[in-house]
Design an enzyme around this catalytic site. Sequence first.
Site, PDB file in Angstrom:
ATOM      1  N   LYS A  88      -8.664   3.503   5.825  1.00 17.62           N
ATOM      2  CA  LYS A  88      -7.592   4.460   5.543  1.00 17.62           C
ATOM      3  C   LYS A  88      -8.129   5.882   5.412  1.00 17.62           C
ATOM      4  CE  LYS A  88      -4.603   1.065   3.258  1.00 17.62           C
ATOM      5  NZ  LYS A  88      -4.114   0.573   1.972  1.00 17.62           N
TER       6      LYS A  88
ATOM      7  N   SER B 193       0.801  -1.233   0.000  1.00 20.41           N
ATOM      8  CA  SER B 193       0.000   0.000   0.000  1.00 20.41           C
ATOM      9  C   SER B 193       0.830   1.278   0.000  1.00 20.41           C
ATOM     10  CB  SER B 193      -0.929   0.039   1.221  1.00 20.41           C
ATOM     11  OG  SER B 193      -1.805  -1.036   1.184  1.00 20.41           O
TER      12      SER B 193
END
Length: 784
Positions: free
Chosen positions: A726, A683
């Site tokens: 997130k 990520s």
Amino acid sequence: METSYTIKEHTLPIIPLRGLSVFPYMVLHFDVGREKSINALEDAMVDEQLIFLTSQKEAEIDIPTVDDFYHVGTICKIKQMLKLPGDTIRVLVEGLSRAKIKEIIQEEPYYKAVLEEAIYDVESEKDKELEALMRSVLDTFEEYINIGNKISPEILLTLSDMTDPNRFVDTISANMVLKPSQKQEILEIFEPKERLEKIYKLLLEEIEVLEIEKKIGLRVKKQINKVQKEYYLREQLKAIQRELGEDEESLDELEQYRKKLQKLKVKPEIKDKISKEIDRLSRMSPSSAEGVVVRNYIDTIFSLPWDKESKEKLDIKEGRKILDEDHYGLEKVKERILEYLAIRKLSKSMKGPILCLVGPPGVGKTSIAKSIARALNRQFVRVSLGGVRDEAEIRGHRRTYIGAIPGRIINAIKEVGTKNPVLLFDEIDKMASDFRGDPASAMLEVLDPEQNKEFTDHYLEIPFDLSKVLFVTTANSLSTIPRPLLDRMEVIEVSGYTEEEKVKITTRYLLPKQIKEHGLKEDFLKISEETIKDIISYYTRESGVRNLERKIGQVCRKAATRYVENPNLKMIRVNKNNLEKYLGKPIFKFQMAKEKPEIGIVTGLAWTSVGGDTLSIEVTPMKGNGKLVLTGQLGDVMKESAKAGISYIRSTCEKYNINPDFYKELDIHIHIPEGAIPKDGPSAGITMCSAVISALSKIPVDSTVAMTGEVTLRGRVLPVGGIKEKVLAAYRAGIRKVLLPEDNKRDLEEIPENVKKKMEFVIVKSMDEVLEHALVRNGEKIED
């Protein structure tokens, strides 16, 4: 044969008899109690001691009229009279001859009539036909006695010596078991030959009936004998067992087992198996070790709910109401449960789905399963699979092992008492495997609707139907669940809660619950929403609400202490100013966005098991020989992402005025703070790449921008997971612009509307687009 008769008249008193017929040559006694009958007796005793006895047509009539008794009867001689207590007289009489009432001459105080007696003269020695008839009747009567076993055979000797047909036939009639109407019919036949033919016919009919009775009797007797034999043998067995010191309780127990088996609604082959086990137990000593094993096995089988089910409640409105009462948010999960309810209402044959609720700890996965059971009106049972590493835990142990028990599934079904509960497998991702087998493989049959109809536990060794059970499983991560097992389950992601959701959950559920548990009054403790937000932000760091509930509990305990010390307190308010008094100094501090753009520092977004987080990635180039140093407990995938990013930068260094030989002349140090926490995953690919480009090109990065995505060697941006968590982490950190891979655009649907309105989402395909939004080319000059 020449037969002639003479008529002789008599005037005699009459006694009508109830349910009794008297034949000539017959001696019998009867009791007289009616006033008329006693008067008739007294009159007879004064005269020749003769009396006329006839039968009543209906035995129930107490005071008969002339029409209520037959007009053909027997003239009898009174032999003896005996007075009994209660004005009753017992009379012994002998029948003399038939007679017919010609005329009733008196009705009161007793009946008296003129009778006609027919006296026959029979020359029997001349009549061969009559003699043959008498022999046939005698033979048939003998057969009747042999079949019936109700008459003494000695009477045959008396009959064989008789030559008078009158006496012969009347003696047989008197000894036969006939209905009163049949007896009266014979009595009314005066002619001897005709009477013999009638009795012959009756004997043949009776023999036929008796033979049928005998067949039935033999059949019944055979059955009774079998039962008696079994009873006798069981009694003998009891006696033997008592001698051996075995108690009667074990025998009663066997009887109870057999009764239970008769009531049990299972397949015949299962019944046969249980029956054999009961027979085995009956041959064992109750105190033997094997006997204990068999007894435990039978008890386990009878304690299972083979045909007991909870009555389902298939009301969608009620189901929605229950789910909303118990949980705030979680719309996907609720919708799936309501879909199941709707389909169950339309189709009863539908197999239960196997739902897998996946999400971080404390988001309410276990309590969702309880709510499902409540909405369906089914029983709820939980089986924890955390740390289970033995296959026998699922399938049970074979009975050959000492201390064998059924597996957890059968135990759970037994405990809950119905065959259609909601069964929760908690922490299915925490199962392990070792030399004792793989429990995950054992779960394959359990969680397959096509196979679990015949689930066979090693202990039971007989199939049990699990198809009506609604299985719900929970997991924190899908990565450790074997693929074949995951394939059998319908995965529903239960993501973490937003700050707003946590506030709602606290005010609606957690705070009232904790106030009640700590014995406080409902309105005694007040915590404002702003204060709850502070508790969420500075005292807990989680996706769920478990720690949040503990902190609320801590506030309640402090409030309870204050109340006990000062009972006059009416209310306690907890606000931002006094929160530290209750919870101490803040534990966490969110990494807020920097105010000014900086070179080589980029805000990245990460997913953790407790929700999303922001990562500030720092890059510093130093003179050296091209080393790449990575610190902050990074995993292999993250290191490879960094290397891929460096390779991409080398291919595009001219575009950003970067020295093409930087990889030879500079050492690059990439550091991700909070070094004690391990980090891994692709990520942070674009984040690290942007930070390195910023550090090498001396172009600052916009501090209000955060990003996530994987980078390829060609600079393409690939999608990543955990977007909702997130984005929420970025929102908490004060960031209002987020760069997301193009393929993650669909994940924006899961972001709460109130968050979406306050944030800007930029969809990027390549690193060029990322840098276009991240780098501040004409920004403020950064001083060294």
